[in-house]
Write an enzyme that holds these catalytic residues in place. Structure first.
Site, mmCIF file in Angstrom:
data_model
loop_
_atom_site.group_PDB
_atom_site.id
_atom_site.type_symbol
_atom_site.label_atom_id
_atom_site.label_comp_id
_atom_site.label_asym_id
_atom_site.label_seq_id
_atom_site.Cartn_x
_atom_site.Cartn_y
_atom_site.Cartn_z
ATOM 1 N N CYS A 28 0.810 -1.232 0.000
ATOM 2 C CA CYS A 28 0.000 0.000 0.000
ATOM 3 C C CYS A 28 0.845 1.285 0.000
ATOM 4 O O CYS A 28 0.503 2.268 -0.653
ATOM 5 C CB CYS A 28 -0.980 0.002 1.167
ATOM 6 S SG CYS A 28 -0.310 -0.643 2.695
ATOM 7 N N HIS A 80 -2.232 6.538 4.249
ATOM 8 C CA HIS A 80 -0.779 6.535 4.468
ATOM 9 C C HIS A 80 -0.180 7.845 3.927
ATOM 10 O O HIS A 80 -0.408 8.217 2.767
ATOM 11 C CB HIS A 80 -0.116 5.375 3.724
ATOM 12 C CG HIS A 80 -0.368 4.019 4.337
ATOM 13 N ND1 HIS A 80 -1.090 3.825 5.488
ATOM 14 C CD2 HIS A 80 0.031 2.781 3.944
ATOM 15 C CE1 HIS A 80 -1.117 2.539 5.784
ATOM 16 N NE2 HIS A 80 -0.453 1.882 4.863
HETATM 17 N N1 NDP Z 1 -4.630 -3.464 5.169
HETATM 18 C C1 NDP Z 1 -4.018 -2.880 4.154
HETATM 19 O O1 NDP Z 1 -4.010 -1.630 4.018
HETATM 20 C C2 NDP Z 1 -3.266 -3.694 3.142
HETATM 21 C C3 NDP Z 1 -3.153 -5.081 3.237
HETATM 22 N N2 NDP Z 1 -2.494 -5.793 2.271
HETATM 23 C C4 NDP Z 1 -2.409 -7.252 2.303
HETATM 24 O O2 NDP Z 1 -3.732 -7.768 2.124
HETATM 25 C C5 NDP Z 1 -3.912 -8.972 2.862
HETATM 26 C C6 NDP Z 1 -5.051 -8.776 3.852
HETATM 27 O O3 NDP Z 1 -4.704 -7.766 4.765
HETATM 28 P P1 NDP Z 1 -5.674 -7.288 5.910
HETATM 29 O O4 NDP Z 1 -7.054 -7.240 5.406
HETATM 30 O O5 NDP Z 1 -5.057 -6.062 6.436
HETATM 31 O O6 NDP Z 1 -5.540 -8.495 6.975
HETATM 32 P P2 NDP Z 1 -6.557 -8.961 8.104
HETATM 33 O O7 NDP Z 1 -5.741 -9.595 9.140
HETATM 34 O O8 NDP Z 1 -7.447 -7.850 8.506
HETATM 35 O O9 NDP Z 1 -7.466 -10.082 7.369
HETATM 36 C C7 NDP Z 1 -6.973 -11.357 7.048
HETATM 37 C C8 NDP Z 1 -8.040 -12.209 6.375
HETATM 38 O O10 NDP Z 1 -7.465 -13.505 6.107
HETATM 39 C C9 NDP Z 1 -8.356 -14.502 6.618
HETATM 40 N N3 NDP Z 1 -7.613 -15.697 7.030
HETATM 41 C C10 NDP Z 1 -6.792 -15.851 8.090
HETATM 42 N N4 NDP Z 1 -6.350 -17.127 8.163
HETATM 43 C C11 NDP Z 1 -6.910 -17.790 7.127
HETATM 44 C C12 NDP Z 1 -6.862 -19.141 6.677
HETATM 45 N N5 NDP Z 1 -6.148 -20.074 7.309
HETATM 46 N N6 NDP Z 1 -7.578 -19.475 5.590
HETATM 47 C C13 NDP Z 1 -8.324 -18.554 4.943
HETATM 48 N N7 NDP Z 1 -8.423 -17.266 5.331
HETATM 49 C C14 NDP Z 1 -7.716 -16.890 6.408
HETATM 50 C C15 NDP Z 1 -9.055 -13.843 7.794
HETATM 51 O O11 NDP Z 1 -10.256 -14.548 8.079
HETATM 52 P P3 NDP Z 1 -10.834 -14.711 9.582
HETATM 53 O O12 NDP Z 1 -11.500 -13.407 9.936
HETATM 54 O O13 NDP Z 1 -11.808 -15.825 9.449
HETATM 55 O O14 NDP Z 1 -9.671 -15.021 10.467
HETATM 56 C C16 NDP Z 1 -9.275 -12.434 7.230
HETATM 57 O O15 NDP Z 1 -10.422 -12.440 6.416
HETATM 58 C C17 NDP Z 1 -2.572 -9.255 3.555
HETATM 59 O O16 NDP Z 1 -1.850 -10.137 2.759
HETATM 60 C C18 NDP Z 1 -1.930 -7.872 3.613
HETATM 61 O O17 NDP Z 1 -0.555 -7.970 3.713
HETATM 62 C C19 NDP Z 1 -1.972 -5.135 1.185
HETATM 63 C C20 NDP Z 1 -2.055 -3.794 1.043
HETATM 64 C C21 NDP Z 1 -2.704 -2.973 2.018
HETATM 65 N N1 PHD Z 2 2.304 -3.423 5.526
HETATM 66 C C1 PHD Z 2 1.243 -2.526 5.119
HETATM 67 C C2 PHD Z 2 0.048 -3.291 4.668
HETATM 68 C C3 PHD Z 2 0.405 -4.600 4.058
HETATM 69 O O1 PHD Z 2 -0.044 -5.580 4.518
HETATM 70 O O2 PHD Z 2 1.259 -4.583 3.045
HETATM 71 P P1 PHD Z 2 1.846 -5.886 2.309
HETATM 72 O O3 PHD Z 2 0.712 -6.564 1.631
HETATM 73 O O4 PHD Z 2 2.842 -5.385 1.396
HETATM 74 O O5 PHD Z 2 2.415 -6.790 3.357
HETATM 75 C C4 PHD Z 2 0.938 -1.617 6.309
HETATM 76 O O6 PHD Z 2 1.361 -2.005 7.354
HETATM 77 O O7 PHD Z 2 0.324 -0.591 6.218
#
Ligand code: NDP
Ligand code: PHD
EC number: 1.2.1.11
Length: 363
Positions: A154, A254
């Site tokens: 992000c 951010h």
């Molecule tokens: N937040 C952000 O701004 C950004 C995030 N990302 C990336 O996006 C992805 C999601 O981030 P974010 O939403 O912040 O993370 P969260 O921790 O908020 O959400 C994680 C999700 O993964 C699910 N999950 C966890 N374990 C499993 C499993 N064993 N099998 C299937 N699903 C599972 C969770 O489900 P449950 O609720 O059931 O545990 C939940 O829906 C990550 O890879 C992160 O690095 C990238 C850019 C920006």
């Molecule tokens: N690391 C970013 C969000 C994120 O999960 O990025 P990435 O998918 O590159 O791990 C943050 O902390 O704001």
């Protein structure tokens, strides 16, 4: 008039920070309807409203609340035209591979495949042309095969947006430093940043973030080479980035304080730099993608802007806001960049990529 048939969309990791943003953005989308939601086995079998701990300012859309969450297995998503992934990176690798192997189209936020040379790494207001890699790979395939597109980190998304028109107009950037002030929604919700860690505080470390920013910029700003059907990364001579990343008590958005020096002399003026960013129109907008912002980069002149609470929703969160553009006594210029981390930095980027895939008839 015949009814518009929407494409079916699935969301993996639907309960998380990024997943919740997908739910909001898909609720009233003109081209996609939310069809399947997946999360961990802890959530599977529950109605979405019972599985999720909703943390968005906007209310949970009724259209999603009764959907029963399933496990992230390709067989449950077989009817989807596109599957968005907001999966925890610890599990995304295997799950997303199974989906692609089963002929599904995955647009992923997870970091696992970003460095794969066969996977475009796309910030849709910057480099949708890298999707030609997929178009040229699948064009001669007779049977339906899956493919994957990754969305960047992000903080990287906010950084590359203003760099794109600047490099196009003024040539390579020799050196760039970026100091980030990253929102807590970026850390996800499971478990998320605890109040005691972030209240009245700044945490000067985000695991792996600096390395991702320094590397991903080179792939996103690299070029798609038609003859070899590959993405050519920028070299260290074409851009060198040093990032320092901090978590701050902001909900969404951010902020990045950046300084940079062009390779060519003489450097442009402040006014030329501002003009190049303001005039930039992204390819996704030119192609008519409904979520694409008419102005991808909004340049503000007020001395105390951009600010996350006031400016993160510009262009509905799909635009990047730049302010305080000025000369730097060591580099050429310094400025402040703000981007919405779960919209243009994550879920919104996924939606815009899918709109582009639809416009190019790849889904
Ligand atoms: N937040 C952000 O701004 C950004 C995030 N990302 C990336 O996006 C992805 C999601 O981030 P974010 O939403 O912040 O993370 P969260 O921790 O908020 O959400 C994680 C999700 O993964 C699910 N999950 C966890 N374990 C499993 C499993 N064993 N099998 C299937 N699903 C599972 C969770 O489900 P449950 O609720 O059931 O545990 C939940 O829906 C990550 O890879 C992160 O690095 C990238 C850019 C920006
Ligand atoms: N690391 C970013 C969000 C994120 O999960 O990025 P990435 O998918 O590159 O791990 C943050 O902390 O704001």
């Amino acid at each position: 008039m015949s009814p518009i048939i929407k494409k079916k969309a699935g969301v993996l990791g639907a309960t998380g920070s990024v997943g919740q943003r997908f739910i909001l953005l898909l609720a009233e989308h003109p081209d996609f309807e939310l069809s399947v939601l997946g999360a961990s086995p802890r959530s599977a079998g529950k109605k979405y409203k019972d599985a999720v701990t909703w943390k968005q300012v906007d209310l949970l859309p009724e259209s999603s609340s009764e959907i029963v969450v399933c496990e992230c297995k390709a067989e449950y998503f077989a009817d989807c035209d596109v599957v968005f992934s907001g999966l925890d990176a610890d599990f995304a690798g295997e799950i997303e591979k199974e989906f692609v192997d089963n002929g599904l189209v995955i647009v992923s936020n997870a970091k696992n495949y970003r460095r794969d040379p066969n996977v475009p790494l796309v910030v849709p207001i910057v480099n949708v042309d890298h999707i030609d890699l997929i178009e040229n790979t699948i064009k001669n395939q007779t049977d339906k095969k899956g493919f994957q597109i990754c969305i960047s980190n992000c903080s990287t998304a906010g950084l590359v947006a203003p760099l794109k028109p600047l490099i196009e107009k003024f040539g390579p950037i020799e050196f760039l430093t970026a100091t980030t002030l990253q929102a807590i929604s970026g850390a996800g919700f499971s478990p998320g940043v605890s109040g005691i860690d972030i209240l009245d505080n700044i945490v000067p470390y985000i695991s792996g973030e600096e390395e991702k920013m320094e590397w991903e910029v080179k792939k996103i700003l690299g070029s798609y080479e038609t003859s070899s059907n590959e993405i050519k990364l920028l070299s260290d001579k074409e851009i060198k980035v040093s990032a320092q990343c901090n978590r701050v008590p902001v909900s969404d958005g951010h902020t990045e304080c950046i300084s940079f020096k062009f390779k060519s002399r003489p450097a442009p003026s402040v006014e030329q730099v501002k003009q190049a960013m303001s005039e930039y129109v992204c390819d996704a907008y030119k192609l008519g993608c409904p979520s694409a912002p008419p102005h991808s980069i909004i340049v503000l002149d007020e001395a105390n802007r951009p600010q996350p609470r006031l400016d993160r929703n510009r262009g509905n969160g799909y635009a990047v806001t730049v302010g305080r553009v000025r000369e730097d006594p060591i580099f050429d210029f310094k400025m402040v960049v703000l981007s919405h981390n779960t919209i243009i930095g994550a879920a919104g980027a996924g939606i815009l990529i899918a709109e582009y895939l639809l416009a190019k008839r790849l889904i």
